[in-house]
Design a protein around this motif. Structure first.
Motif, PDB file in Angstrom:
ATOM      1  N   ILE A   1      20.148   1.524 -71.718  1.00 14.42           N
ATOM      2  CA  ILE A   1      19.643   2.066 -71.365  1.00 14.42           C
ATOM      3  C   ILE A   1      19.190   2.986 -69.905  1.00 14.42           C
ATOM      4  O   ILE A   1      19.269   2.126 -68.876  1.00 14.42           O
ATOM      5  CB  ILE A   1      17.446   1.637 -70.802  1.00 14.42           C
ATOM      6  N   ASP A   2      19.613   4.525 -70.067  1.00 10.76           N
ATOM      7  CA  ASP A   2      19.787   4.633 -68.846  1.00 10.76           C
ATOM      8  C   ASP A   2      18.104   5.086 -68.121  1.00 10.76           C
ATOM      9  O   ASP A   2      17.418   5.894 -68.340  1.00 10.76           O
ATOM     10  CB  ASP A   2      20.311   6.198 -68.678  1.00 10.76           C
ATOM     11  N   ILE A   3      17.716   4.445 -66.732  1.00 11.47           N
ATOM     12  CA  ILE A   3      16.556   4.782 -66.234  1.00 11.47           C
ATOM     13  C   ILE A   3      17.042   5.919 -65.425  1.00 11.47           C
ATOM     14  O   ILE A   3      15.748   5.687 -64.275  1.00 11.47           O
ATOM     15  CB  ILE A   3      16.159   3.815 -65.524  1.00 11.47           C
ATOM     16  N   GLY A   4      17.941   5.946 -65.078  1.00 10.14           N
ATOM     17  CA  GLY A   4      18.075   6.749 -63.576  1.00 10.14           C
ATOM     18  C   GLY A   4      17.351   7.974 -64.038  1.00 10.14           C
ATOM     19  O   GLY A   4      16.517   8.403 -64.210  1.00 10.14           O
ATOM     20  N   ALA A   5      18.114   9.823 -63.413  1.00 10.81           N
ATOM     21  CA  ALA A   5      17.815  10.585 -63.022  1.00 10.81           C
ATOM     22  C   ALA A   5      17.446  11.263 -64.186  1.00 10.81           C
ATOM     23  O   ALA A   5      18.368  10.624 -65.837  1.00 10.81           O
ATOM     24  CB  ALA A   5      18.369  11.316 -62.164  1.00 10.81           C
ATOM     25  N   PRO A   6      16.473  11.874 -64.816  1.00 16.61           N
ATOM     26  CA  PRO A   6      15.903  12.748 -66.336  1.00 16.61           C
ATOM     27  C   PRO A   6      17.498  13.364 -66.516  1.00 16.61           C
ATOM     28  O   PRO A   6      17.786  14.390 -65.773  1.00 16.61           O
ATOM     29  CB  PRO A   6      15.003  12.957 -65.856  1.00 16.61           C
ATOM     30  N   ALA A   7      17.446  13.630 -67.334  1.00 19.07           N
ATOM     31  CA  ALA A   7      18.517  14.606 -68.162  1.00 19.07           C
ATOM     32  C   ALA A   7      18.354  15.841 -68.354  1.00 19.07           C
ATOM     33  O   ALA A   7      17.201  16.434 -68.107  1.00 19.07           O
ATOM     34  CB  ALA A   7      18.257  14.371 -69.847  1.00 19.07           C
ATOM     35  N   ASP A   8      19.170  16.901 -67.540  1.00 22.45           N
ATOM     36  CA  ASP A   8      18.416  18.198 -67.820  1.00 22.45           C
ATOM     37  C   ASP A   8      18.086  19.095 -68.792  1.00 22.45           C
ATOM     38  O   ASP A   8      17.404  19.906 -68.387  1.00 22.45           O
ATOM     39  CB  ASP A   8      20.270  18.955 -68.005  1.00 22.45           C
ATOM     40  N   ASP A   9      17.829  18.368 -70.152  1.00 22.17           N
ATOM     41  CA  ASP A   9      17.171  18.913 -70.739  1.00 22.17           C
ATOM     42  C   ASP A   9      16.333  18.747 -71.081  1.00 22.17           C
ATOM     43  O   ASP A   9      14.618  18.619 -71.964  1.00 22.17           O
ATOM     44  CB  ASP A   9      17.930  18.746 -72.705  1.00 22.17           C
ATOM     45  N   GLN A  10      15.733  17.836 -70.415  1.00 24.01           N
ATOM     46  CA  GLN A  10      14.309  16.777 -70.051  1.00 24.01           C
ATOM     47  C   GLN A  10      13.686  18.199 -69.135  1.00 24.01           C
ATOM     48  O   GLN A  10      13.523  17.494 -68.099  1.00 24.01           O
ATOM     49  CB  GLN A  10      14.418  16.012 -69.438  1.00 24.01           C
ATOM     50  N   PRO A  11      11.766  18.710 -69.402  1.00 25.75           N
ATOM     51  CA  PRO A  11      11.432  19.386 -68.903  1.00 25.75           C
ATOM     52  C   PRO A  11      11.030  19.199 -67.896  1.00 25.75           C
ATOM     53  O   PRO A  11      10.328  17.485 -67.887  1.00 25.75           O
ATOM     54  CB  PRO A  11      10.668  19.959 -69.429  1.00 25.75           C
ATOM     55  N   TYR A  12      10.653  19.254 -66.135  1.00 26.45           N
ATOM     56  CA  TYR A  12       9.802  19.247 -65.524  1.00 26.45           C
ATOM     57  C   TYR A  12       8.533  18.307 -65.836  1.00 26.45           C
ATOM     58  O   TYR A  12       7.928  19.541 -66.539  1.00 26.45           O
ATOM     59  CB  TYR A  12       9.952  19.907 -63.966  1.00 26.45           C
ATOM     60  N   GLU A  13       7.877  18.022 -64.875  1.00 22.77           N
ATOM     61  CA  GLU A  13       6.151  17.696 -64.633  1.00 22.77           C
ATOM     62  C   GLU A  13       5.773  18.872 -64.192  1.00 22.77           C
ATOM     63  O   GLU A  13       6.404  19.110 -62.863  1.00 22.77           O
ATOM     64  CB  GLU A  13       5.834  16.619 -64.863  1.00 22.77           C
ATOM     65  N   VAL A  14       4.546  19.935 -64.442  1.00 19.84           N
ATOM     66  CA  VAL A  14       4.303  21.060 -63.103  1.00 19.84           C
ATOM     67  C   VAL A  14       4.480  20.294 -61.860  1.00 19.84           C
ATOM     68  O   VAL A  14       5.130  20.463 -61.229  1.00 19.84           O
ATOM     69  CB  VAL A  14       3.584  21.603 -63.577  1.00 19.84           C
ATOM     70  N   THR A  15       3.713  19.127 -61.410  1.00 14.46           N
ATOM     71  CA  THR A  15       3.170  18.776 -60.496  1.00 14.46           C
ATOM     72  C   THR A  15       4.880  18.211 -59.586  1.00 14.46           C
ATOM     73  O   THR A  15       4.356  18.834 -58.152  1.00 14.46           O
ATOM     74  CB  THR A  15       2.167  17.904 -60.533  1.00 14.46           C
ATOM     75  N   SER A  16       5.238  17.467 -60.447  1.00 13.40           N
ATOM     76  CA  SER A  16       6.599  16.908 -59.477  1.00 13.40           C
ATOM     77  C   SER A  16       6.969  18.074 -59.350  1.00 13.40           C
ATOM     78  O   SER A  16       7.665  18.124 -58.060  1.00 13.40           O
ATOM     79  CB  SER A  16       7.035  15.869 -60.452  1.00 13.40           C
ATOM     80  N   PHE A  17       7.193  19.102 -59.941  1.00 13.08           N
ATOM     81  CA  PHE A  17       8.500  20.188 -59.800  1.00 13.08           C
ATOM     82  C   PHE A  17       7.445  20.874 -58.609  1.00 13.08           C
ATOM     83  O   PHE A  17       9.074  21.531 -57.774  1.00 13.08           O
ATOM     84  CB  PHE A  17       8.626  21.632 -61.338  1.00 13.08           C
ATOM     85  N   ALA A  18       6.363  21.227 -58.157  1.00 13.90           N
ATOM     86  CA  ALA A  18       5.721  21.976 -57.521  1.00 13.90           C
ATOM     87  C   ALA A  18       6.300  21.316 -56.629  1.00 13.90           C
ATOM     88  O   ALA A  18       5.800  22.186 -55.157  1.00 13.90           O
ATOM     89  CB  ALA A  18       4.729  22.438 -58.282  1.00 13.90           C
ATOM     90  N   ARG A  19       5.911  20.070 -56.115  1.00 11.15           N
ATOM     91  CA  ARG A  19       6.194  18.986 -55.114  1.00 11.15           C
ATOM     92  C   ARG A  19       7.387  19.179 -54.508  1.00 11.15           C
ATOM     93  O   ARG A  19       7.929  19.314 -53.715  1.00 11.15           O
ATOM     94  CB  ARG A  19       5.310  17.660 -55.613  1.00 11.15           C
ATOM     95  N   LYS A  20       8.511  18.840 -55.538  1.00 11.23           N
ATOM     96  CA  LYS A  20       9.718  19.022 -55.209  1.00 11.23           C
ATOM     97  C   LYS A  20      10.243  20.632 -54.275  1.00 11.23           C
ATOM     98  O   LYS A  20      10.895  20.339 -53.210  1.00 11.23           O
ATOM     99  CB  LYS A  20      10.259  18.782 -56.380  1.00 11.23           C
ATOM    100  N   HIS A  21       9.803  20.951 -54.682  1.00 11.52           N
ATOM    101  CA  HIS A  21      10.033  22.531 -54.094  1.00 11.52           C
ATOM    102  C   HIS A  21       9.123  23.753 -52.904  1.00 11.52           C
ATOM    103  O   HIS A  21       9.578  24.457 -52.309  1.00 11.52           O
ATOM    104  CB  HIS A  21      10.369  23.365 -55.130  1.00 11.52           C
ATOM    105  N   GLY A  22       7.849  23.052 -53.203  1.00 10.64           N
ATOM    106  CA  GLY A  22       6.723  23.333 -52.187  1.00 10.64           C
ATOM    107  C   GLY A  22       6.234  24.128 -52.865  1.00 10.64           C
ATOM    108  O   GLY A  22       6.055  25.183 -51.940  1.00 10.64           O
ATOM    109  N   LEU A  23       5.754  24.307 -53.531  1.00  8.90           N
ATOM    110  CA  LEU A  23       5.090  25.660 -54.308  1.00  8.90           C
ATOM    111  C   LEU A  23       3.652  25.073 -54.857  1.00  8.90           C
ATOM    112  O   LEU A  23       4.046  24.020 -54.749  1.00  8.90           O
ATOM    113  CB  LEU A  23       6.159  26.048 -55.879  1.00  8.90           C
TER     114      LEU A  23
END
Length: 68
Positions: A6-28
């Motif tokens: 089981i890979d618990i590292g970074a999510p795969a590229d095809d797994q969608p972002y959750e909106v708030t974590s994406f906003a926080r990551k990029h300062g949006l």
């Protein structure tokens, strides 16, 4: 016996972002992050690239406005 990993590292590229974590990551803001995810999802790479392009465009616009 089944050997499963089981890979618990970074999510795969095809797994969608959750909106708030994406906003926080990029300062949006949440609405802008939601729009980027809607337009470019679910690819994380495409969303990250779109967020960077958006931030660059905003910075360029701000520089132009500052020269007036």
């Amino acid at each position: 016996m089944i050997d499963q990993q089981i890979d618990i590292g970074a999510p795969a590229d095809d797994q969608p972002y959750e909106v708030t974590s994406f906003a926080r990551k990029h300062g949006l803001t949440i609405p802008i992050a939601d729009a980027v995810l809607f337009a470019k999802g679910p690819s994380r790479a495409a969303c990250d690239t779109a967020a960077l392009a958006f931030l660059c465009a905003v910075a360029q616009y701000a520089r132009k406005q500052g020269r007036r």
